[in-house]
Design a protein around this motif. Structure first.
Motif, PDB file in Angstrom:
ATOM      1  N   LEU A 198       0.819  -1.212   0.000  1.00  0.00           N
ATOM      2  CA  LEU A 198       0.000   0.000   0.000  1.00  0.00           C
ATOM      3  C   LEU A 198       0.855   1.266   0.000  1.00  0.00           C
ATOM      4  CD1 LEU A 198      -3.018  -0.115  -0.057  1.00  0.00           C
ATOM      5  CD2 LEU A 198      -3.058   0.224   2.400  1.00  0.00           C
ATOM      6  N   CYS A 199       2.010   1.217   0.631  1.00  0.00           N
ATOM      7  CA  CYS A 199       2.821   2.433   0.769  1.00  0.00           C
ATOM      8  C   CYS A 199       3.743   2.683  -0.421  1.00  0.00           C
ATOM      9  CB  CYS A 199       3.610   2.397   2.067  1.00  0.00           C
ATOM     10  SG  CYS A 199       2.514   2.598   3.475  1.00  0.00           S
ATOM     11  N   GLN A 200       3.637   1.843  -1.440  1.00  0.00           N
ATOM     12  CA  GLN A 200       4.488   2.077  -2.614  1.00  0.00           C
ATOM     13  C   GLN A 200       4.104   3.371  -3.342  1.00  0.00           C
ATOM     14  OE1 GLN A 200       5.052  -1.390  -5.105  1.00  0.00           O
ATOM     15  NE2 GLN A 200       6.571  -2.177  -3.644  1.00  0.00           N
ATOM     16  N   SER A 201       2.936   3.918  -3.004  1.00  0.00           N
ATOM     17  CA  SER A 201       2.554   5.185  -3.640  1.00  0.00           C
ATOM     18  C   SER A 201       3.551   6.286  -3.294  1.00  0.00           C
ATOM     19  CB  SER A 201       1.137   5.588  -3.253  1.00  0.00           C
ATOM     20  OG  SER A 201       1.008   5.657  -1.854  1.00  0.00           O
ATOM     21  N   PHE A 202       4.185   6.204  -2.131  1.00  0.00           N
ATOM     22  CA  PHE A 202       5.207   7.206  -1.824  1.00  0.00           C
ATOM     23  C   PHE A 202       6.587   6.621  -1.512  1.00  0.00           C
ATOM     24  CE2 PHE A 202       5.366   6.724   2.739  1.00  0.00           C
ATOM     25  CZ  PHE A 202       4.138   6.148   3.019  1.00  0.00           C
ATOM     26  N   ALA A 203       6.677   5.308  -1.328  1.00  0.00           N
ATOM     27  CA  ALA A 203       7.982   4.658  -1.143  1.00  0.00           C
ATOM     28  C   ALA A 203       8.015   3.469  -2.115  1.00  0.00           C
ATOM     29  CB  ALA A 203       8.160   4.204   0.298  1.00  0.00           C
ATOM     30  N   GLY A 216       2.656  -5.394   9.819  1.00  0.00           N
ATOM     31  CA  GLY A 216       3.152  -4.303   8.991  1.00  0.00           C
ATOM     32  C   GLY A 216       3.642  -3.175   9.877  1.00  0.00           C
ATOM     33  N   LEU A 217       4.583  -2.382   9.406  1.00  0.00           N
ATOM     34  CA  LEU A 217       5.222  -1.449  10.328  1.00  0.00           C
ATOM     35  C   LEU A 217       4.333  -0.289  10.762  1.00  0.00           C
ATOM     36  CD1 LEU A 217       6.183   0.900   8.243  1.00  0.00           C
ATOM     37  CD2 LEU A 217       8.107  -0.625   7.876  1.00  0.00           C
ATOM     38  N   CYS A 218       3.223  -0.082  10.073  1.00  0.00           N
ATOM     39  CA  CYS A 218       2.287   0.959  10.514  1.00  0.00           C
ATOM     40  C   CYS A 218       1.467   0.458  11.699  1.00  0.00           C
ATOM     41  CB  CYS A 218       1.345   1.334   9.388  1.00  0.00           C
ATOM     42  SG  CYS A 218       0.442  -0.082   8.749  1.00  0.00           S
ATOM     43  N   SER A 284      11.778   0.578   5.235  1.00  0.00           N
ATOM     44  CA  SER A 284      10.772   1.352   5.949  1.00  0.00           C
ATOM     45  C   SER A 284      10.173   2.378   4.996  1.00  0.00           C
ATOM     46  CB  SER A 284      11.402   2.083   7.138  1.00  0.00           C
ATOM     47  OG  SER A 284      12.046   1.160   7.992  1.00  0.00           O
ATOM     48  N   CYS A 285       8.850   2.539   5.070  1.00  0.00           N
ATOM     49  CA  CYS A 285       8.211   3.531   4.190  1.00  0.00           C
ATOM     50  C   CYS A 285       8.228   4.881   4.876  1.00  0.00           C
ATOM     51  CB  CYS A 285       6.790   3.090   3.855  1.00  0.00           C
ATOM     52  SG  CYS A 285       5.874   2.500   5.284  1.00  0.00           S
ATOM     53  N   GLY A 286       7.303   5.111   5.775  1.00  0.00           N
ATOM     54  CA  GLY A 286       7.263   6.377   6.494  1.00  0.00           C
ATOM     55  C   GLY A 286       6.266   6.332   7.631  1.00  0.00           C
ATOM     56  N   CYS A 287       5.419   5.290   7.645  1.00  0.00           N
ATOM     57  CA  CYS A 287       4.346   5.323   8.643  1.00  0.00           C
ATOM     58  C   CYS A 287       4.563   4.359   9.803  1.00  0.00           C
ATOM     59  CB  CYS A 287       2.994   5.106   8.002  1.00  0.00           C
ATOM     60  SG  CYS A 287       2.994   4.142   6.526  1.00  0.00           S
ATOM     61  N   PHE A 288       5.819   3.957  10.010  1.00  0.00           N
ATOM     62  CA  PHE A 288       6.166   3.102  11.152  1.00  0.00           C
ATOM     63  C   PHE A 288       5.686   3.708  12.460  1.00  0.00           C
ATOM     64  CE2 PHE A 288       9.756   4.954   8.820  1.00  0.00           C
ATOM     65  CZ  PHE A 288       9.867   6.158   9.502  1.00  0.00           C
TER      66      PHE A 288
END
Ligand code: SF4
Ligand code: ZN
Length: 418
Positions: A198-203, A216-218, A284-288
Motif C-alpha cells: 500500500l505504501c508504494q505510492s510514496f515509497a 506491517g510497520l504501521c 521502511s516507508c514512512g508510517c512506522f
C-alpha cells in the motif's frame, strides 16, 4: 455489467491529488484527536436489517459549534452490512479510510483506530465542509471500493467528549478481541505470509512482509488482515507469499520471500531478513509506529515511537530519524516497525532479540508493559522492563551506558552487534 455510481455530496474538490496535502496549524479550523484526546475510527459488521444505507448522523455539535483549534474529540462509527461481509474485513476497511478521507481537499487524515489525528482546514470550513460530509465520503467510497462485499453503510459521528470516552471502551475491547485472535499463532505455523504494498505510492521500493509474529510497520496490518485483504481483492496490495526453501532460518530469509521482494521492489533489493536489524533489514516507508536504532556504545538498540518528540540518545529526534530511515531504503542498524513487533518473540531475534533494547520512552514502556513483560519472561530475561532506560534516567548514549552498568543490563553480556 452493473455500474453503480455513488455520488459524493461534498463542497470541496476530491481526488488523489489532495492525498498527503498538509494543513498547517494556522490554516486549520480544528484538529481531531492527538495525544490525550479521545478519538477513534471503527468499522463494524452488522446484520442487514440493522443498517440503514446512507444514514449519516452527527451526535453532538458540528463544526459551527465546535471551538476552533486542537483537542477536538471525535468518534467515527461506520456500520456496514452485506451478505459477503466478514468481521475479518473490518480492519482493512479502516485502513483504507486513510486514503478515502485524505483525498478530500482541506481534510488531513493521520493514524488509525484510537490514535487518529485529523485536521480540517479553515478553507474547507468556509466552503461549507462539515463533519457530516466525512460520512458522505465514507458512504460513497465504501460502496465504490467494496461494492462486492458491502450492501449497506451507515455512519455515526460522536462529537461530545464524554460520548467518545464512553464508546471508546467498547471499541477498544473490539480492537483487543481482533488482536487476540492472532495471539498464539507463530510464523512457523503458517505456510503463507502476506505482502503489503500500500505504501508504494510514496515509497516505491517498499514492501511489508507480514507474518503472524511481525505485523506491517504501521501497526494496522496483521497477518489476518493481509489474508482478509487478499480475499477482498485478489489483485490488490496484499498478496500471498510462499516461503519456499530456507535461505537462513535465524535471519528469517527464504527463497520465496527474497524473490517476492526482488520482483516487487523493482529489482532494487535482493534479500530481506524478517528477524534482523543488522543484516538485510526490512525497508521502511514512512508510517512506522516506532523506529529502532543501534546505539554502538551500548551494544544494544533504542526504540522511539511517534509520540515522543524530544531528543533521543542517538542524537536525533523521531522526526529526523524518520527522514533517515524512511523512503523504502535498507539501512542496517536502523529500522521502522510496529509496536506489535516489539513485543514479538521474533523481534530482531537474529541479533539477540528483545534483550538488545536498552532505551525507550517511558510512555511507550508503560503502554506496552504487559506484552513486553510477558515476552521478556518467555525469553528468560528477568525484571527486564526496569533494566530498559528511559528519558527520566538517561538522555544521552553515555547515560544509557552508565544506567546499563548500574542495572546489569543483559545486552552487556551479548555478542558484539557488529
Ligand atoms: Fe501496508 Fe506496510 Fe504501508 Fe502498513 S506500512 S500500509 S503494512 S505497506
Ligand atoms: Zn507506510
Amino acid at each position: 455489467l452493473k455500474i453503480s455510481i455513488h455520488k459524493m455530496d461534498i463542497p470541496v474538490p476530491y481526488g488523489p491529488a489532495f492525498e498527503g496535502e498538509r494543513i498547517r496549524k494556522e490554516d486549520m479550523q480544528i484538529e481531531i484527536g492527538g495525544p490525550g484526546v479521545p478519538a477513534f475510527e471503527y468499522v463494524c459488521t452488522k446484520e442487514i436489517d440493522e443498517v440503514e444505507d446512507g444514514k449519516i448522523q452527527v451526535i453532538g455539535p458540528d463544526l459551527d459549534d465546535i471551538k476552533p483549534g486542537p483537542g477536538v474529540s471525535l468518534g467515527i462509527m461506520v456500520e456496514v452490512a452485506g451478505r459477503k461481509m466478514q468481521p475479518d474485513f473490518e480492519p482493512i476497511f479502516e485502513r483504507q479510510m486513510h486514503r478515502f478521507l485524505g483525498e478530500a481537499q482541506g481534510l488531513f487524515h493521520m493514524g488509525q483506530r484510537d490514535i487518529i489525528r485529523h485536521r480540517i482546514s479553515k478553507e474547507a470550513f468556509k466552503a461549507g465542509f462539515r463533519i457530516k460530509h466525512i460520512g458522505s465520503i465514507i458512504h460513497s467510497q465504501f460502496h465504490s471500493n467494496f461494492g462486492a462485499i458491502v450492501d449497506k453503510v451507515q455512519v455515526t459521528f460522536y462529537t461530545k467528549r464524554e460520548d467518545v470516552e464512553r464508546i471508546l471502551k467498547d471499541v477498544r475491547a473490539a480492537y483487543a478481541e481482533r488482536d487476540a485472535r492472532l495471539k498464539g499463532m507463530t510464523d512457523d505455523s503458517v505456510n503463507l505470509f502476506y505482502s503489503c504494498t500500500l505504501c508504494q505510492s510514496f515509497a516505491p521500493t517498499h514492501i511489508c512482509v507480514v507474518t503472524p509474529e511481525r505485523s506491517g510497520l504501521c501497526g494496522s496490518v496483521s497477518w489476518l488482515d493481509g489474508k482478509a485483504g487478499y480475499e477482498i481483492n485478489p489483485t490488490g496490495p496484499n498478496q500471498p507469499i510462499e516461503r519456499g526453501k530456507v535461505v537462513n532460518d535465524t535471519l528469517g530469509q527464504w527463497e520465496g520471500t527474497n524473490s517476492f521482494i526482488f520482483n516487487g521492489s523493482n529489482r532494487s533489493l535482493e534479500k530481506v531478513s524478517l528477524y534482523s536489524i543488522m543484516t538485510d533489514p526490512m525497508t521502511s516507508c514512512g508510517c512506522f509506529e516506532c523506529i529502532s536504532a543501534m546505539l554502538p556504545m551500548t551494544n544494544g538498540i533504542m526504540v522511539v515511537d511517534r509520540d515522543f518528540t524530544e531528543m533521543t540518545p542517538c542524537g536525533m529526534k523521531f522526526s529526523t530519524l524518520a527522514g533517515t530511515v524512511g523512503g523504502g531504503l535498507q539501512t542496517p542498524g536502523f529500522m521502522g516497525h510496529s509496536k506489535f513487533y516489539l513485543g514479538s518473540r521474533k523481534f530482531i531475534s537474529a541479533d539477540g532479540g528483545l534483550g538488545r533494547v536498552v532505551w525507550m520512552p517511558k510512555a511507550l514502556k508503560e503502554e506496552l508493559a504487559e506484552t513486553l513483560t510477558k515476552t521478556a519472561a518467555e525469553l528468560g530475561l528477568e525484571d527486564f522492563l526496569n533494566k530498559i532506560a528511559d528519558e527520566t534516567v538517561a538522555q544521552t548514549e553515555d547515560e544509557v551506558a552508565a544506567y546499563m552498568q548500574k542495572v546489569n543490563h543483559p545486552a552487556l553480556a551479548m555478542a558484539p552487534m557488529f
